[in-house]
Design a protein around this motif. Structure first.
Motif, PDB file in Angstrom:
ATOM      1  N   ASN A 218      -8.754  -0.979  -5.027  1.00 26.36           N
ATOM      2  CA  ASN A 218      -9.880  -2.200  -4.783  1.00 26.36           C
ATOM      3  C   ASN A 218     -10.195  -2.459  -6.499  1.00 26.36           C
ATOM      4  O   ASN A 218      -9.835  -1.411  -7.488  1.00 26.36           O
ATOM      5  N   PRO A 219      -9.527  -3.657  -7.478  1.00 32.72           N
ATOM      6  CA  PRO A 219      -9.378  -3.651  -8.222  1.00 32.72           C
ATOM      7  C   PRO A 219     -11.039  -3.511  -9.717  1.00 32.72           C
ATOM      8  O   PRO A 219     -10.787  -2.844 -10.482  1.00 32.72           O
ATOM      9  N   VAL A 220     -12.011  -3.504  -8.523  1.00 29.54           N
ATOM     10  CA  VAL A 220     -13.088  -2.900  -9.714  1.00 29.54           C
ATOM     11  C   VAL A 220     -13.330  -1.976  -9.665  1.00 29.54           C
ATOM     12  O   VAL A 220     -13.709  -1.080 -10.394  1.00 29.54           O
ATOM     13  N   ALA A 221     -13.076  -0.667  -8.601  1.00 31.90           N
ATOM     14  CA  ALA A 221     -12.728   0.248  -8.105  1.00 31.90           C
ATOM     15  C   ALA A 221     -11.507   1.067  -9.563  1.00 31.90           C
ATOM     16  O   ALA A 221     -11.905   2.171 -10.364  1.00 31.90           O
ATOM     17  N   ASN A 222     -10.584   0.658  -9.245  1.00 28.74           N
ATOM     18  CA  ASN A 222      -9.630   1.112 -10.249  1.00 28.74           C
ATOM     19  C   ASN A 222     -10.401   0.780 -12.146  1.00 28.74           C
ATOM     20  O   ASN A 222      -9.890   1.525 -12.216  1.00 28.74           O
ATOM     21  N   ALA A 223     -10.673  -0.491 -11.902  1.00 30.87           N
ATOM     22  CA  ALA A 223     -10.927  -0.680 -13.502  1.00 30.87           C
ATOM     23  C   ALA A 223     -12.297   0.379 -13.686  1.00 30.87           C
ATOM     24  O   ALA A 223     -12.250   0.101 -15.639  1.00 30.87           O
ATOM     25  N   VAL A 224     -13.535   0.560 -13.315  1.00 34.99           N
ATOM     26  CA  VAL A 224     -14.102   1.468 -13.894  1.00 34.99           C
ATOM     27  C   VAL A 224     -14.125   2.608 -13.610  1.00 34.99           C
ATOM     28  O   VAL A 224     -14.062   3.428 -15.019  1.00 34.99           O
ATOM     29  N   PHE A 225     -12.905   3.340 -13.335  1.00 34.74           N
ATOM     30  CA  PHE A 225     -11.474   4.420 -13.265  1.00 34.74           C
ATOM     31  C   PHE A 225     -11.320   4.566 -14.045  1.00 34.74           C
ATOM     32  O   PHE A 225     -11.173   5.684 -14.953  1.00 34.74           O
ATOM     33  N   ASP A 226     -10.693   3.449 -14.690  1.00 37.15           N
ATOM     34  CA  ASP A 226      -9.749   3.031 -16.490  1.00 37.15           C
ATOM     35  C   ASP A 226     -10.897   3.856 -16.639  1.00 37.15           C
ATOM     36  O   ASP A 226     -10.698   4.023 -18.315  1.00 37.15           O
ATOM     37  N   ALA A 227     -12.339   2.790 -17.051  1.00 39.29           N
ATOM     38  CA  ALA A 227     -12.672   2.748 -18.274  1.00 39.29           C
ATOM     39  C   ALA A 227     -13.145   4.213 -18.493  1.00 39.29           C
ATOM     40  O   ALA A 227     -13.573   4.448 -19.933  1.00 39.29           O
ATOM     41  N   MET A 228     -13.876   5.180 -17.477  1.00 41.65           N
ATOM     42  CA  MET A 228     -13.832   6.374 -17.139  1.00 41.65           C
ATOM     43  C   MET A 228     -13.763   7.416 -17.349  1.00 41.65           C
ATOM     44  O   MET A 228     -13.270   8.453 -19.038  1.00 41.65           O
ATOM     45  N   GLN A 229     -12.022   7.275 -17.808  1.00 40.84           N
ATOM     46  CA  GLN A 229     -10.473   7.862 -17.855  1.00 40.84           C
ATOM     47  C   GLN A 229     -10.644   7.788 -19.879  1.00 40.84           C
ATOM     48  O   GLN A 229     -10.088   9.071 -20.324  1.00 40.84           O
ATOM     49  N   SER A 230     -10.445   6.340 -19.925  1.00 45.67           N
ATOM     50  CA  SER A 230     -10.265   6.251 -21.653  1.00 45.67           C
ATOM     51  C   SER A 230     -12.149   6.803 -21.932  1.00 45.67           C
ATOM     52  O   SER A 230     -11.645   7.441 -23.545  1.00 45.67           O
ATOM     53  N   ALA A 231     -12.904   6.293 -21.685  1.00 48.16           N
ATOM     54  CA  ALA A 231     -14.230   6.605 -22.436  1.00 48.16           C
ATOM     55  C   ALA A 231     -14.260   8.415 -22.252  1.00 48.16           C
ATOM     56  O   ALA A 231     -14.781   8.870 -23.447  1.00 48.16           O
ATOM     57  N   ASN A 232     -14.014   9.220 -21.073  1.00 49.53           N
ATOM     58  CA  ASN A 232     -13.897  11.136 -21.332  1.00 49.53           C
ATOM     59  C   ASN A 232     -12.509  11.084 -22.105  1.00 49.53           C
ATOM     60  O   ASN A 232     -13.520  12.598 -22.913  1.00 49.53           O
ATOM     61  N   VAL A 233     -11.410  10.775 -22.589  1.00 52.36           N
ATOM     62  CA  VAL A 233     -10.483  11.041 -23.194  1.00 52.36           C
ATOM     63  C   VAL A 233     -11.020  10.980 -25.081  1.00 52.36           C
ATOM     64  O   VAL A 233     -11.101  11.735 -26.059  1.00 52.36           O
ATOM     65  N   ALA A 234     -11.914   9.427 -25.307  1.00 49.62           N
ATOM     66  CA  ALA A 234     -12.442   9.546 -25.816  1.00 49.62           C
ATOM     67  C   ALA A 234     -13.477  10.288 -26.963  1.00 49.62           C
ATOM     68  O   ALA A 234     -13.888  10.238 -28.183  1.00 49.62           O
ATOM     69  N   ALA A 235     -14.850  10.037 -25.953  1.00 46.56           N
ATOM     70  CA  ALA A 235     -15.637  10.308 -26.991  1.00 46.56           C
ATOM     71  C   ALA A 235     -15.765  12.171 -25.527  1.00 46.56           C
ATOM     72  O   ALA A 235     -17.163  12.197 -25.787  1.00 46.56           O
ATOM     73  N   GLY A 236     -15.060  11.735 -24.375  1.00 45.60           N
ATOM     74  CA  GLY A 236     -15.956  13.248 -23.895  1.00 45.60           C
ATOM     75  C   GLY A 236     -16.259  15.107 -24.537  1.00 45.60           C
ATOM     76  O   GLY A 236     -15.269  15.214 -25.510  1.00 45.60           O
ATOM     77  N   LEU A 237     -17.059  15.581 -24.277  1.00 43.28           N
ATOM     78  CA  LEU A 237     -17.445  16.770 -24.960  1.00 43.28           C
ATOM     79  C   LEU A 237     -15.821  17.891 -25.380  1.00 43.28           C
ATOM     80  O   LEU A 237     -15.382  17.964 -23.393  1.00 43.28           O
ATOM     81  N   ASP A 238     -15.456  18.874 -25.845  1.00 46.84           N
ATOM     82  CA  ASP A 238     -14.430  19.166 -24.956  1.00 46.84           C
ATOM     83  C   ASP A 238     -15.160  20.635 -24.451  1.00 46.84           C
ATOM     84  O   ASP A 238     -16.247  21.372 -24.512  1.00 46.84           O
ATOM     85  N   ALA A 239     -14.050  20.873 -23.463  1.00 48.77           N
ATOM     86  CA  ALA A 239     -14.734  21.928 -22.225  1.00 48.77           C
ATOM     87  C   ALA A 239     -15.485  23.143 -22.712  1.00 48.77           C
ATOM     88  O   ALA A 239     -16.414  23.330 -22.555  1.00 48.77           O
ATOM     89  N   ILE A 240     -14.712  23.670 -23.819  1.00 48.58           N
ATOM     90  CA  ILE A 240     -15.330  25.328 -24.300  1.00 48.58           C
ATOM     91  C   ILE A 240     -16.241  24.919 -25.015  1.00 48.58           C
ATOM     92  O   ILE A 240     -17.819  25.706 -25.107  1.00 48.58           O
ATOM     93  N   GLU A 241     -16.401  23.980 -26.130  1.00 55.01           N
ATOM     94  CA  GLU A 241     -17.817  23.184 -26.941  1.00 55.01           C
ATOM     95  C   GLU A 241     -18.897  23.324 -26.081  1.00 55.01           C
ATOM     96  O   GLU A 241     -19.703  23.930 -26.039  1.00 55.01           O
ATOM     97  N   ALA A 242     -18.461  22.025 -24.547  1.00 51.97           N
ATOM     98  CA  ALA A 242     -19.354  21.975 -23.735  1.00 51.97           C
ATOM     99  C   ALA A 242     -20.321  23.327 -23.423  1.00 51.97           C
ATOM    100  O   ALA A 242     -21.181  23.422 -22.769  1.00 51.97           O
ATOM    101  N   ALA A 243     -19.137  24.178 -22.970  1.00 44.64           N
ATOM    102  CA  ALA A 243     -19.484  26.018 -22.705  1.00 44.64           C
ATOM    103  C   ALA A 243     -20.617  26.450 -23.002  1.00 44.64           C
ATOM    104  O   ALA A 243     -21.260  27.433 -22.731  1.00 44.64           O
ATOM    105  N   GLU A 244     -19.974  26.101 -24.163  1.00 46.79           N
ATOM    106  CA  GLU A 244     -20.655  27.282 -25.560  1.00 46.79           C
ATOM    107  C   GLU A 244     -22.367  26.743 -24.969  1.00 46.79           C
ATOM    108  O   GLU A 244     -23.539  27.704 -24.813  1.00 46.79           O
ATOM    109  N   HIS A 245     -22.562  25.935 -25.055  1.00 45.63           N
ATOM    110  CA  HIS A 245     -24.184  24.807 -25.166  1.00 45.63           C
ATOM    111  C   HIS A 245     -24.431  25.063 -23.376  1.00 45.63           C
ATOM    112  O   HIS A 245     -26.263  26.121 -23.649  1.00 45.63           O
ATOM    113  N   MET A 246     -23.940  24.965 -22.447  1.00 48.59           N
ATOM    114  CA  MET A 246     -24.775  25.181 -21.551  1.00 48.59           C
ATOM    115  C   MET A 246     -24.847  26.823 -21.355  1.00 48.59           C
ATOM    116  O   MET A 246     -25.608  27.072 -20.569  1.00 48.59           O
TER     117      MET A 246
END
Length: 297
Positions: A218-246
């Motif tokens: 499905n092209p929409v699903a692939n486009a959405v996951f491309d966008a989500m992966q790109s956003a995750n790489v660009a702006a996602g929190l570092d896993a250890i920093e997030a762990a400290e907060h949580m």
């Protein structure tokens, strides 16, 4: 959100010793939580279906001076999870913190999802949490010492999102399960804290892994996951920093555990307004446009 319980110690005090079990700790959020809990002073059991990943993380932790061991387990296998709990309680005497984290994503339109993949996502994301509760809670109750169960839901539990229905459904279920557990533990007055962990965007490979394990045409699903992966790489929190907060929020005794308090609380408020006003689900084209995905008519 409830006012933090100020009488509860901070993470460094509360989780400076004892045993923690983190499922799905071979990568992503689980790995970040495992590394941070070990840095605080806990012995961390890195539990994952990928034994090589679990061994790698545990070896890194011990190499850095922490205490850790790897455990290969499939959380969808109830007897295997029970055997893990029995073995760990026999070895350590108690488990102070169980983080039910293992989870899968999925891309695609709901009616195009393979039934086998649907069952797999539900089995890992929902049944895996139940199996952890079923095996560890009775032993925690018998131990009679303070303990914590933290279940990984997601901010997806505050919304509905097209082309990732299995994941969204599973995270709504985990939140409901965790709220029920919180109430039932209160009924028996056991010294067990229950927390629902609802992260926003934390760097991981979950979107790529979903399409590797269950590709969609499905092209929409692939486009959405491309966008989500790109956003995750660009702006996602570092896993250890997030762990400290949580982990700090868990140590305070909070039920609602967020990786980004402002964003997550805002999404909770939006969900509350949606239910109060009984509005229709958000227009998917508007929702996807916010991700940079255009859908043709």
């Amino acid at each position: 959100m409830d006012t933090p319980q100020t009488h509860i110690s901070t993470a460094s005090e509360r989780f400076g010793s004892g045993t923690a079990v983190v499922t799905g700790a071979g990568a992503g959020i689980g790995e970040g939580l495992a590394r941070h809990l070990a840095a605080l002073g806990m012995h961390v059991v890195v539990a994952d279906i990928d034994s090589a990943a679990a061994e790698r993380v545990a070896a890194d932790i011990t190499g850095d001076g922490g205490q850790s061991s790897a455990y290969s387990v499939d959380v969808t296998d109830a007897p295997a999870v029970d055997a893990m709990a029995a073995e760990l309680f026999a070895e350590f005497g108690s488990v102070e913190l169980l983080v039910n984290n293992a989870g899968l994503e999925n891309a695609g339109l709901l009616w195009e999802v393979d039934p086998t993949r649907w069952r797999k996502v539900m089995s890992v994301n929902v049944d895996g949490v139940f199996h952890g509760i079923h095996s560890f809670v009775p032993r925690m109750i018998a131990a009679g010492t303070p303990a914590v169960i933290a279940n990984l839901s997601s901010v997806a539990a505050f919304s509905s999102t097209p082309v990732q229905a299995p994941y969204t459904v599973s995270k709504h279920a985990v939140l409901a399960l965790t709220e029920c557990l919180h109430q039932e533990i209160a009924l028996i007055e056991a010294p067990i804290q229950v927390s629902a962990v609802l992260p926003y965007s934390i760097k991981s490979s979950i979107f790529n892994a979903a399409r590797t394990q269950a590709p969609t045409a499905n092209p929409v699903a692939n486009a959405v996951f491309d966008a989500m992966q790109s956003a995750n790489v660009a702006a996602g929190l570092d896993a250890i920093e997030a762990a400290e907060h949580m982990v700090e929020a868990i140590a305070r005794g909070d039920f609602w555990i967020f990786s980004d308090d402002a964003i997550c609380a805002g999404m909770a408020a939006a969900r509350g307004q949606h239910l109060t006003e009984l509005t229709d689900p958000q227009d998917p084209r508007e929702q996807l446009a916010m991700m940079g995905v255009e859908v043709s008519a």
